[in-house]
Design a protein around this motif. Sequence first.
Motif, PDB file in Angstrom:
ATOM      1  N   GLU A 266       6.345  55.821  25.018  1.00 11.33           N
ATOM      2  CA  GLU A 266       7.064  56.900  24.173  1.00 11.33           C
ATOM      3  C   GLU A 266       6.247  57.764  23.354  1.00 11.33           C
ATOM      4  O   GLU A 266       6.349  59.073  23.348  1.00 11.33           O
ATOM      5  CB  GLU A 266       8.177  56.163  23.415  1.00 11.33           C
ATOM      6  N   ARG A 267       5.416  57.069  22.483  1.00  4.28           N
ATOM      7  CA  ARG A 267       4.660  57.875  21.644  1.00  4.28           C
ATOM      8  C   ARG A 267       3.630  58.722  22.429  1.00  4.28           C
ATOM      9  O   ARG A 267       3.374  59.770  21.964  1.00  4.28           O
ATOM     10  CB  ARG A 267       4.134  57.022  20.471  1.00  4.28           C
ATOM     11  N   TYR A 268       2.946  58.232  23.480  1.00 10.53           N
ATOM     12  CA  TYR A 268       2.010  58.849  24.213  1.00 10.53           C
ATOM     13  C   TYR A 268       2.777  60.137  24.968  1.00 10.53           C
ATOM     14  O   TYR A 268       1.979  61.115  25.141  1.00 10.53           O
ATOM     15  CB  TYR A 268       1.193  58.174  25.298  1.00 10.53           C
ATOM     16  N   LYS A 269       3.912  59.795  25.479  1.00  5.23           N
ATOM     17  CA  LYS A 269       4.668  60.942  26.116  1.00  5.23           C
ATOM     18  C   LYS A 269       4.478  61.962  25.076  1.00  5.23           C
ATOM     19  O   LYS A 269       4.564  63.286  25.290  1.00  5.23           O
ATOM     20  CB  LYS A 269       5.753  60.417  26.726  1.00  5.23           C
ATOM     21  N   PHE A 270       5.266  61.401  24.053  1.00  7.51           N
ATOM     22  CA  PHE A 270       5.287  62.788  22.809  1.00  7.51           C
ATOM     23  C   PHE A 270       3.921  63.505  22.460  1.00  7.51           C
ATOM     24  O   PHE A 270       4.114  64.558  22.207  1.00  7.51           O
ATOM     25  CB  PHE A 270       5.713  61.989  21.418  1.00  7.51           C
ATOM     26  N   PHE A 271       2.950  62.539  22.245  1.00  7.73           N
ATOM     27  CA  PHE A 271       1.502  63.203  21.905  1.00  7.73           C
ATOM     28  C   PHE A 271       1.249  64.049  23.077  1.00  7.73           C
ATOM     29  O   PHE A 271       0.453  65.117  22.973  1.00  7.73           O
ATOM     30  CB  PHE A 271       0.612  62.186  21.926  1.00  7.73           C
ATOM     31  N   GLY A 272       1.355  63.775  24.328  1.00  2.00           N
ATOM     32  CA  GLY A 272       0.931  64.636  25.421  1.00  2.00           C
ATOM     33  C   GLY A 272       1.585  65.791  25.275  1.00  2.00           C
ATOM     34  O   GLY A 272       1.044  66.985  25.818  1.00  2.00           O
ATOM     35  N   TYR A 273       2.824  65.725  25.304  1.00  2.00           N
ATOM     36  CA  TYR A 273       3.833  67.119  25.117  1.00  2.00           C
ATOM     37  C   TYR A 273       2.954  68.085  24.002  1.00  2.00           C
ATOM     38  O   TYR A 273       2.899  69.278  24.199  1.00  2.00           O
ATOM     39  CB  TYR A 273       5.161  66.772  24.710  1.00  2.00           C
TER      40      TYR A 273
END
Length: 338
Positions: free
Chosen positions: A89-96
Motif C-alpha cells: 500500500e505505501r509503495y503504491k502511494f509513494f510511486g504515485y
Amino acid sequence: MRDLLHLDLLKKGRVLLAFSGGVDSTALFHLLIEHHISFDIAHVNYHTRSSSDEEEQSAEALALRHGLKCYTHSCRLGGINFEHRAREERYKFFGYLMKKHNYRYLLTAHQLNDRLEWLMMQMCRGSGLPEMLGIRSHDRRDDIEILRPLLEWDRDSIEAYLAEHNIPHHIDQSNADERYTRNFFRHRYSAPMMRDYRDAIRRSFRYLEEDNELLIEPMDFIAVDTFAYASNPPNIRSLVYGIDTFFKNSGYLLSQHDKEALKKGGEHIIGRHSVVSIEPDYTFIAPYEHNVVMDKGFKEECRGLKISSKLRGYLYGSPEAMGVMRRLKGAPAPLRFD
C-alpha cells in the motif's frame, strides 16, 4: 558520525522522504535539513494505534514549520499478512507521488540495526547473499529508485543525535513486543552484537555489498501488457534472483521450492497463476492460461519456434506478445491475406 550515504545523489534533485515520525525517519528529516537537501515528506496512517492520528498531524505540522510539503495517505488493512499488504500500500502511494511530482529518489530511514536484523532472519530461513542484503543503500523497486542515507548509522547513534538536539519524536510501543519476529531478533541478538561490534559490522556490510555486486548481474524485464521477458544473466544465481525480484515487485513471494525448481531451467507454473519459461537466451513470464483451444496453424508455429507449451495459451490471445516472441526467435511475421 554525521555523514549521510549518497550525498552527491541527494543534491541532484528533489527527493521524497518516507516519514513515519519515529526515531529513524525523524533523525533523517533533520539531517536532510542540516545538509540543505531539497525534499518533501510522505506519511501513511494505518490507524493501528491510538496515536496514529496524532502522528499524522505531527508530520503535517513539522513539514509546515520547515516549509515542506507533506503528503498523507489513510488506509485500514484488517486481516492477515498485515506487514506485506501495508508495504504494498505505501509503495503504491509513494510511486504515485514520485511520478506525479517528478521526485528523483525515494528516501527511507532504514539503519544499520535494521540491516543486521534482516540478515539474521534471512540466515535462519536458509537464504543466500542477495537475500541477506535485501536492505541496500541504493536500490530499485518497480520504477522507484530508493536511497537509504542512514544505512551506516546504528540505532544508538541515531538516538544520541536526537537527544543532543532535543528533537521530539514518536515511539512505536509495538517495538517492545517479542511476538514479532524482528523484535525477537533485535532484543535477543542484534542489539547486543551492535553494541560490541558496531564498527566491524559496518565494515562487513560494505564488503558484502561490494561482493554482491560482483556476484549478481541484474535482469531487466521488459513488459508487454502482462507478458514480460528478459535476457538471461551469465549465472544461475543471478537468474533466480532476477525472477524472484520480478515476482516480489508483483506482490508474490516465491517459495524455496520454487527457487530450487527454477535452477533447473525449463518451464514452471508459479502459484497456479503464472508461467515462467527459461530458455538458453531469454526468460519469459506470463499469466498461465490453460484449456485454451488453439488452431492448428498456431500450434504448428509454436512447435517450430520451440515455444514453451505452457506459454502458448496466453500467446494465442495476445498477438502483441506473440509478435515479440517471433522477433526474439528471429522468425518472419506470418503472411496476411486481407
